[in-house]
Design a protein around this motif. Sequence first.
Motif, mmCIF file in Angstrom:
data_model
loop_
_atom_site.group_PDB
_atom_site.id
_atom_site.type_symbol
_atom_site.label_atom_id
_atom_site.label_comp_id
_atom_site.label_asym_id
_atom_site.label_seq_id
_atom_site.Cartn_x
_atom_site.Cartn_y
_atom_site.Cartn_z
ATOM 1 N N GLU A 42 2.304 1.822 -3.568
ATOM 2 C CA GLU A 42 1.356 2.150 -4.630
ATOM 3 C C GLU A 42 1.352 3.635 -4.948
ATOM 4 O O GLU A 42 1.612 4.033 -6.066
ATOM 5 C CB GLU A 42 -0.053 1.705 -4.244
ATOM 6 N N ASP A 43 1.001 4.422 -3.987
ATOM 7 C CA ASP A 43 1.016 5.871 -4.171
ATOM 8 C C ASP A 43 0.877 6.535 -2.812
ATOM 9 O O ASP A 43 0.437 5.933 -1.851
ATOM 10 C CB ASP A 43 -0.114 6.336 -5.113
ATOM 11 N N GLN A 44 1.255 7.785 -2.761
ATOM 12 C CA GLN A 44 1.218 8.494 -1.486
ATOM 13 C C GLN A 44 -0.203 8.833 -1.058
ATOM 14 O O GLN A 44 -0.414 9.199 0.091
ATOM 15 C CB GLN A 44 2.074 9.748 -1.561
ATOM 16 N N GLU A 45 -1.166 8.697 -1.944
ATOM 17 C CA GLU A 45 -2.555 8.972 -1.574
ATOM 18 C C GLU A 45 -3.081 7.949 -0.572
ATOM 19 O O GLU A 45 -3.968 8.240 0.216
ATOM 20 C CB GLU A 45 -3.447 8.993 -2.826
ATOM 21 N N SER A 46 -2.537 6.745 -0.593
ATOM 22 C CA SER A 46 -3.002 5.704 0.326
ATOM 23 C C SER A 46 -2.315 5.771 1.687
ATOM 24 O O SER A 46 -2.647 5.009 2.583
ATOM 25 C CB SER A 46 -2.791 4.320 -0.290
ATOM 26 N N TRP A 47 -1.374 6.694 1.848
ATOM 27 C CA TRP A 47 -0.619 6.747 3.092
ATOM 28 C C TRP A 47 -1.491 7.090 4.296
ATOM 29 O O TRP A 47 -1.271 6.583 5.392
ATOM 30 C CB TRP A 47 0.539 7.720 2.972
ATOM 31 N N GLU A 48 -2.479 7.941 4.121
ATOM 32 C CA GLU A 48 -3.363 8.274 5.246
ATOM 33 C C GLU A 48 -4.138 7.037 5.696
ATOM 34 O O GLU A 48 -4.342 6.816 6.885
ATOM 35 C CB GLU A 48 -4.324 9.404 4.856
ATOM 36 N N LEU A 49 -4.533 6.214 4.739
ATOM 37 C CA LEU A 49 -5.205 4.956 5.067
ATOM 38 C C LEU A 49 -4.273 4.041 5.855
ATOM 39 O O LEU A 49 -4.687 3.401 6.827
ATOM 40 C CB LEU A 49 -5.671 4.266 3.783
ATOM 41 N N VAL A 50 -3.010 3.999 5.464
ATOM 42 C CA VAL A 50 -2.028 3.172 6.167
ATOM 43 C C VAL A 50 -1.834 3.679 7.594
ATOM 44 O O VAL A 50 -1.734 2.885 8.532
ATOM 45 C CB VAL A 50 -0.687 3.125 5.393
ATOM 46 N N LEU A 89 0.825 -1.214 0.000
ATOM 47 C CA LEU A 89 0.000 0.000 0.000
ATOM 48 C C LEU A 89 0.858 1.261 0.000
ATOM 49 O O LEU A 89 0.520 2.253 -0.635
ATOM 50 C CB LEU A 89 -0.915 0.028 1.227
ATOM 51 N N ASP A 118 -4.700 2.493 9.582
ATOM 52 C CA ASP A 118 -4.578 1.059 9.803
ATOM 53 C C ASP A 118 -3.543 0.765 10.887
ATOM 54 O O ASP A 118 -3.762 -0.087 11.748
ATOM 55 C CB ASP A 118 -4.198 0.368 8.493
ATOM 56 N N ARG A 131 5.054 12.389 4.905
ATOM 57 C CA ARG A 131 5.238 11.975 3.500
ATOM 58 C C ARG A 131 6.706 11.945 3.081
ATOM 59 O O ARG A 131 7.060 12.256 1.962
ATOM 60 C CB ARG A 131 4.420 12.839 2.571
#
Length: 109
Positions: free
Chosen positions: A26-34, A23, A37, A85
């Motif tokens: 993939e891209d930095q847009e998913s970092w907040e989701l990580v 994740l 999590d 980031r």
Amino acid sequence: MDRKGSAIRIKKCAYDLLSIWDLIEEDQESWELVVRDLRLRSTFLYCDFNKLISSSSPDQKQALTDLANKLFSYIEQLAGALRTRSVDQTQNLYNDTVHVLEEVVALVS
């Protein structure tokens, strides 16, 4: 039974955390989701480590406590790097976290 369940959940959570690099890459847009999590999983890990430590023998308690503290420190630092980031810092902290997660899996297996 409670101790065994906690150990199984800790191991499963560790394996799940070992797979989050996909994740992150993939891209930095998913970092907040990580980050979310990580926060959720660290809460479950905290509860399960607490149960595991309290039901352990006195000679195992210190080793488990030290390992849990080390793991939570790395998770917190990793979440901080994800929030800022910083790709290089995130990669370095993730690699460090992987080593601790492998220790966790070895200890609770």
